[in-house]
Every structure is written in structure tokens, then in C-alpha cells.
Design an enzyme around this catalytic site. Structure first.
Site, PDB file in Angstrom:
ATOM      1  N   GLU A  57      -6.648  15.047  23.817  1.00 12.89           N
ATOM      2  CA  GLU A  57      -5.617  14.025  23.606  1.00 12.89           C
ATOM      3  C   GLU A  57      -4.225  14.635  23.418  1.00 12.89           C
ATOM      4  O   GLU A  57      -3.328  13.992  22.885  1.00 12.89           O
ATOM      5  CB  GLU A  57      -5.966  13.163  22.386  1.00 12.89           C
ATOM      6  CG  GLU A  57      -7.349  12.541  22.407  1.00 12.89           C
ATOM      7  CD  GLU A  57      -7.513  11.445  23.448  1.00 12.89           C
ATOM      8  OE1 GLU A  57      -6.699  11.385  24.406  1.00 12.89           O
ATOM      9  OE2 GLU A  57      -8.462  10.648  23.317  1.00 12.89           O
ATOM     10  N   TYR A  66       3.684  -2.128   1.362  1.00 10.69           N
ATOM     11  CA  TYR A  66       3.450  -0.755   1.807  1.00 10.69           C
ATOM     12  C   TYR A  66       3.077  -0.668   3.281  1.00 10.69           C
ATOM     13  O   TYR A  66       3.376   0.315   3.958  1.00 10.69           O
ATOM     14  CB  TYR A  66       2.403  -0.081   0.918  1.00 10.69           C
ATOM     15  CG  TYR A  66       2.996   0.309  -0.407  1.00 10.69           C
ATOM     16  CD1 TYR A  66       3.629   1.533  -0.580  1.00 10.69           C
ATOM     17  CD2 TYR A  66       2.973  -0.574  -1.484  1.00 10.69           C
ATOM     18  CE1 TYR A  66       4.207   1.880  -1.786  1.00 10.69           C
ATOM     19  CE2 TYR A  66       3.550  -0.239  -2.701  1.00 10.69           C
ATOM     20  CZ  TYR A  66       4.164   0.990  -2.841  1.00 10.69           C
ATOM     21  OH  TYR A  66       4.748   1.321  -4.039  1.00 10.69           O
TER      22      TYR A  66
END
Length: 215
Positions: free
Chosen positions: A75, A121
Site C-alpha cells: 500500500e 473529538y
């Protein structure tokens, strides 16, 4: 201890922490971190994040040459795309974490921002998370899709595959990834309920207070 050795040790510790808590499994997922000289440390192809040997973590030059360690993850185009386009990227985390993958399969999520605004958050650490289409693992087109965002997103979710998060360093990238998975879990738990998400005015206050890239 040299920066190279220290960062290899830190990468193995973060990887094992995520593996031990079920955020990754088998030989899935990969991490990378940029060193001060521009070279990269990357988890090796086919390795388990729960059992990394720090000395075998791939060390690549700034031009992609393997300097030491095993061959890097397939990847790499995905990781390189973030380093090349997202200013300040010092680390990239890619997982196949269960709740995030499950969220990517749902037909009614917003591809421009897959995470509902449930907590402050989630917004602070991730901004908007873009859904990208399915690619065969290792396909360089994944990297091209990230490049197409021109550095405007620190996190993406690959459909039927998993999330990718960039951060200023390993700690920031791992924390943001964990927040993404936790928010995806909350979103799935709350589906079909009348849960109260954050309102636009509340989101705007968070964005302004913490200088979040929300465009």
C-alpha cells in the site's frame, strides 16, 4: 539510540497496542513514519502488526529505495500520496478496523463526510472524512484518489476496505485513527435511534476554536 532505531521501536509499540485491542487483525493494516532526513519507515508487506520485529521494519530513502529491513507494504502508493500532498504529514496509519469498514458498506452515508457529528473529538481530530470507492488492495489508483483531494483531508475511508489517517507524527495519527474507529462504532450503535448529534452552531464553535479544516 539513533532516530532510526527509536522510531522503529515506537512504531512496533504502537502497532502492537492497536493489534492487542482488536483494531487490526491477522496481517492486515500498515503504518509509516517520516524521519527528519525525509526517509520513511514502513511496516513490511505481509507482517502482523502484533508481532513486528523493529529491525525488520522497512527503511526507505526519500526516493523510495529500500535501505534496510524487509520489503514494504504493497500500500505504499497510499502512504506516499499523503506525504506528497498533505502538508505536515509525519505519519500515516491504515487499518481494516471492523466498525469503520462496516460504516463504509452502508448505502446512506454521506460520501463527503462519513462520520456523523456525534462528539467534539471526532471533529477536532479528523475533520471531514471522505469516502473513497473500492479498489483492489495494492492498486496504485488508491494513491491517485488521495492525490485528487489535494491535501484537503487528513482521513479517508476506503469502501469495503478500511480507514487511512495522516497525522503530524505517529502518536497523532494513531490517536486520530482510534477516534475514527470509536466514532464509527458509536454511529452504528445509534442507527435507528433519535440520537442528538451536534448542531451546526456547535460544530462551527469547535471548528473555530481548534482551527479544524472543515471546508
Amino acid at each position: 539510540m539513533s532516530e532510526l532505531s527509536t522510531q522503529r521501536e515506537r512504531m512496533a509499540l504502537y502497532a502492537k497496542s492497536m493489534f492487542d485491542r482488536g483494531l487490526t487483525h491477522g496481517s492486515t493494516g500498515n503504518l509509516s513514519a517520516r524521519l527528519s532526513d525525509g526517509s520513511l519507515l514502513v511496516t513490511p508487506t505481509g507482517s502482523s502488526m502484533g508481532f513486528l520485529d523493529p529491525a525488520r521494519i522497512s527503511h526507505l530513502s526519500s526516493t523510495g529505495e529500500l535501505l534496510s529491513g524487509d520489503r514494504p507494504t504493497k500500500e505504499m502508493p497510499l502512504h506516499e500520496a499523503f506525504y506528497d500532498t498533505r502538508h505536515g504529514t509525519g505519519a500515516v496509519v491504515h487499518l481494516h478496523s471492523c466498525h469503520s469498514v462496516a460504516l463504509s458498506l452502508l448505502p446512506d452515508i454521506d460520501p463527503e463526510n462519513v462520520l456523523p457529528p456525534l462528539t467534539a473529538y471526532g471533529i477536532m481530530l479528523l475533520g471531514k472524512v471522505r469516502l473513497l470507492p473500492f479498489f483492489v488492495p495494492g492498486d496504485p489508483a488508491m494513491g491517485e484518489a488521495v492525490r485528487g483531494l489535494a491535501g484537503k483531508r487528513s482521513a479517508v475511508l476506503l469502501a469495503n476496505h478500511g480507514p487511512v489517517v495522516a497525522g503530524k507524527d505517529l502518536e497523532a495519527a494513531v490517536n486520530a485513527m482510534e477516534e475514527l474507529e470509536a466514532t464509527a462504532k458509536l454511529a452504528l450503535l445509534l442507527r435507528g435511534t433519535q440520537a442528538t448529534a451536534l448542531e451546526p452552531a456547535q460544530i462551527n464553535r469547535i471548528v473555530e476554536r481548534f482551527d479544524v479544516d472543515w471546508n
